[in-house]
Design a protein around this motif. Structure first.
Motif, PDB file in Angstrom:
ATOM      1  N   PRO A  19       0.843  -1.191   0.000  1.00 48.85           N
ATOM      2  CA  PRO A  19       0.000   0.000   0.000  1.00 48.85           C
ATOM      3  C   PRO A  19       0.878   1.241   0.000  1.00 48.85           C
ATOM      4  O   PRO A  19       2.062   1.185   0.254  1.00 48.85           O
ATOM      5  CB  PRO A  19      -0.810  -0.102   1.300  1.00 48.85           C
ATOM      6  CG  PRO A  19      -0.443  -1.381   1.934  1.00 48.85           C
ATOM      7  CD  PRO A  19       0.655  -2.003   1.179  1.00 48.85           C
ATOM      8  N   MET A  20       0.296   2.379  -0.252  1.00 55.06           N
ATOM      9  CA  MET A  20       1.030   3.633  -0.442  1.00 55.06           C
ATOM     10  C   MET A  20       1.854   4.018   0.772  1.00 55.06           C
ATOM     11  O   MET A  20       2.988   4.470   0.639  1.00 55.06           O
ATOM     12  CB  MET A  20       0.024   4.725  -0.780  1.00 55.06           C
ATOM     13  CG  MET A  20       0.643   5.871  -1.457  1.00 55.06           C
ATOM     14  SD  MET A  20       1.522   5.259  -2.882  1.00 55.06           S
ATOM     15  CE  MET A  20       1.389   6.645  -3.860  1.00 55.06           C
ATOM     16  N   THR A  21       1.343   3.886   1.967  1.00 54.25           N
ATOM     17  CA  THR A  21       2.090   4.276   3.170  1.00 54.25           C
ATOM     18  C   THR A  21       3.310   3.388   3.360  1.00 54.25           C
ATOM     19  O   THR A  21       4.394   3.862   3.710  1.00 54.25           O
ATOM     20  CB  THR A  21       1.210   4.203   4.440  1.00 54.25           C
ATOM     21  OG1 THR A  21       0.649   2.908   4.527  1.00 54.25           O
ATOM     22  CG2 THR A  21       0.147   5.272   4.415  1.00 54.25           C
ATOM     23  N   GLU A  22       3.120   2.123   3.145  1.00 57.00           N
ATOM     24  CA  GLU A  22       4.262   1.218   3.268  1.00 57.00           C
ATOM     25  C   GLU A  22       5.263   1.465   2.136  1.00 57.00           C
ATOM     26  O   GLU A  22       6.471   1.326   2.328  1.00 57.00           O
ATOM     27  CB  GLU A  22       3.791  -0.241   3.279  1.00 57.00           C
ATOM     28  CG  GLU A  22       3.113  -0.619   4.565  1.00 57.00           C
ATOM     29  CD  GLU A  22       2.795  -2.099   4.626  1.00 57.00           C
ATOM     30  OE1 GLU A  22       3.550  -2.917   4.055  1.00 57.00           O
ATOM     31  OE2 GLU A  22       1.780  -2.429   5.239  1.00 57.00           O
ATOM     32  N   HIS A  23       4.722   1.798   0.998  1.00 49.86           N
ATOM     33  CA  HIS A  23       5.600   2.130  -0.132  1.00 49.86           C
ATOM     34  C   HIS A  23       6.445   3.367   0.212  1.00 49.86           C
ATOM     35  O   HIS A  23       7.641   3.426  -0.080  1.00 49.86           O
ATOM     36  CB  HIS A  23       4.746   2.373  -1.383  1.00 49.86           C
ATOM     37  CG  HIS A  23       5.534   2.539  -2.632  1.00 49.86           C
ATOM     38  ND1 HIS A  23       6.302   1.529  -3.170  1.00 49.86           N
ATOM     39  CD2 HIS A  23       5.689   3.616  -3.464  1.00 49.86           C
ATOM     40  CE1 HIS A  23       6.882   1.964  -4.256  1.00 49.86           C
ATOM     41  NE2 HIS A  23       6.520   3.242  -4.467  1.00 49.86           N
ATOM     42  N   GLU A  24       5.820   4.350   0.879  1.00 48.83           N
ATOM     43  CA  GLU A  24       6.539   5.551   1.310  1.00 48.83           C
ATOM     44  C   GLU A  24       7.596   5.193   2.356  1.00 48.83           C
ATOM     45  O   GLU A  24       8.712   5.706   2.331  1.00 48.83           O
ATOM     46  CB  GLU A  24       5.549   6.562   1.879  1.00 48.83           C
ATOM     47  CG  GLU A  24       6.203   7.860   2.303  1.00 48.83           C
ATOM     48  CD  GLU A  24       5.195   8.824   2.911  1.00 48.83           C
ATOM     49  OE1 GLU A  24       5.665   9.818   3.480  1.00 48.83           O
ATOM     50  OE2 GLU A  24       3.979   8.591   2.826  1.00 48.83           O
ATOM     51  N   ILE A  25       7.243   4.319   3.263  1.00 49.88           N
ATOM     52  CA  ILE A  25       8.198   3.873   4.283  1.00 49.88           C
ATOM     53  C   ILE A  25       9.402   3.200   3.616  1.00 49.88           C
ATOM     54  O   ILE A  25      10.557   3.454   3.962  1.00 49.88           O
ATOM     55  CB  ILE A  25       7.513   2.930   5.308  1.00 49.88           C
ATOM     56  CG1 ILE A  25       6.492   3.698   6.129  1.00 49.88           C
ATOM     57  CG2 ILE A  25       8.534   2.257   6.197  1.00 49.88           C
ATOM     58  CD1 ILE A  25       5.617   2.833   7.023  1.00 49.88           C
ATOM     59  N   LYS A  26       9.112   2.360   2.661  1.00 47.70           N
ATOM     60  CA  LYS A  26      10.193   1.671   1.924  1.00 47.70           C
ATOM     61  C   LYS A  26      11.077   2.686   1.189  1.00 47.70           C
ATOM     62  O   LYS A  26      12.293   2.561   1.160  1.00 47.70           O
ATOM     63  CB  LYS A  26       9.613   0.668   0.926  1.00 47.70           C
ATOM     64  CG  LYS A  26       9.055  -0.546   1.532  1.00 47.70           C
ATOM     65  CD  LYS A  26      10.172  -1.526   1.803  1.00 47.70           C
ATOM     66  CE  LYS A  26       9.562  -2.840   2.273  1.00 47.70           C
ATOM     67  NZ  LYS A  26      10.564  -3.818   2.568  1.00 47.70           N
TER      68      LYS A  26
END
Length: 137
Positions: A19-26
């Motif tokens: 998801p987008m938030t996890e993608h941002e975290i990555k």
């Protein structure tokens, strides 16, 4: 730590399905990793620069010491050579004076011998006998 390519491959493999938030975290993790790698590379580059400066300074110092030693040795050799040359000239002049004195002594001895021969001949004439005749009797 892992290399950039490994981190990028792992990121691409795992990030497509997130998801987008996890993608941002990555993405932030990847950015942090790249920043730390950059910092590490900059520190290593700075260390290498310092080593180069140190080696250049050491080389210049050693070259200066070698040059200075060579110049001192050459100066000592030159001074020694000049001293020997001066001693040789002085000895040659002294020997030349001695030879000249001996020649003058030889001339004086010849003159004195001639004067003595003349006086002996005159005495023989006055006495009427030769010195050889008087010695034989």
């Amino acid at each position: 730590m892992q290399s950039y390519k490994e981190a990028q491959q792992l990121f691409q493999k795992n990030s497509l399905n997130l998801p987008m938030t996890e993608h941002e975290i990555k993405l932030n993790l990847m950015l942090d990793f790249l920043k730390s790698e950059l910092d590490k590379d900059q520190k290593e580059l700075q260390i290498l620069r310092q080593e180069i400066i140190h080696y250049n300074y050491s080389d210049a110092q050693q070259s200066e010491e070698i040059s200075q030693g060579f110049i001192e040795d050459l100066a000592d050799f030159t001074i020694g050579f000049r001293k020997l040359a001066e001693e040789d000239i002085n000895e040659t002049n002294d020997l030349s004076r001695q030879v000249e004195n001996i020649k003058n002594d030889k001339i004086r001895i010849k003159k004195t011998a001639a004067v003595l021969d003349h006086k002996v001949a005159e005495m023989e004439r006055v006495l009427g006998v030769g010195l050889k005749d008087a010695i034989d009797h």
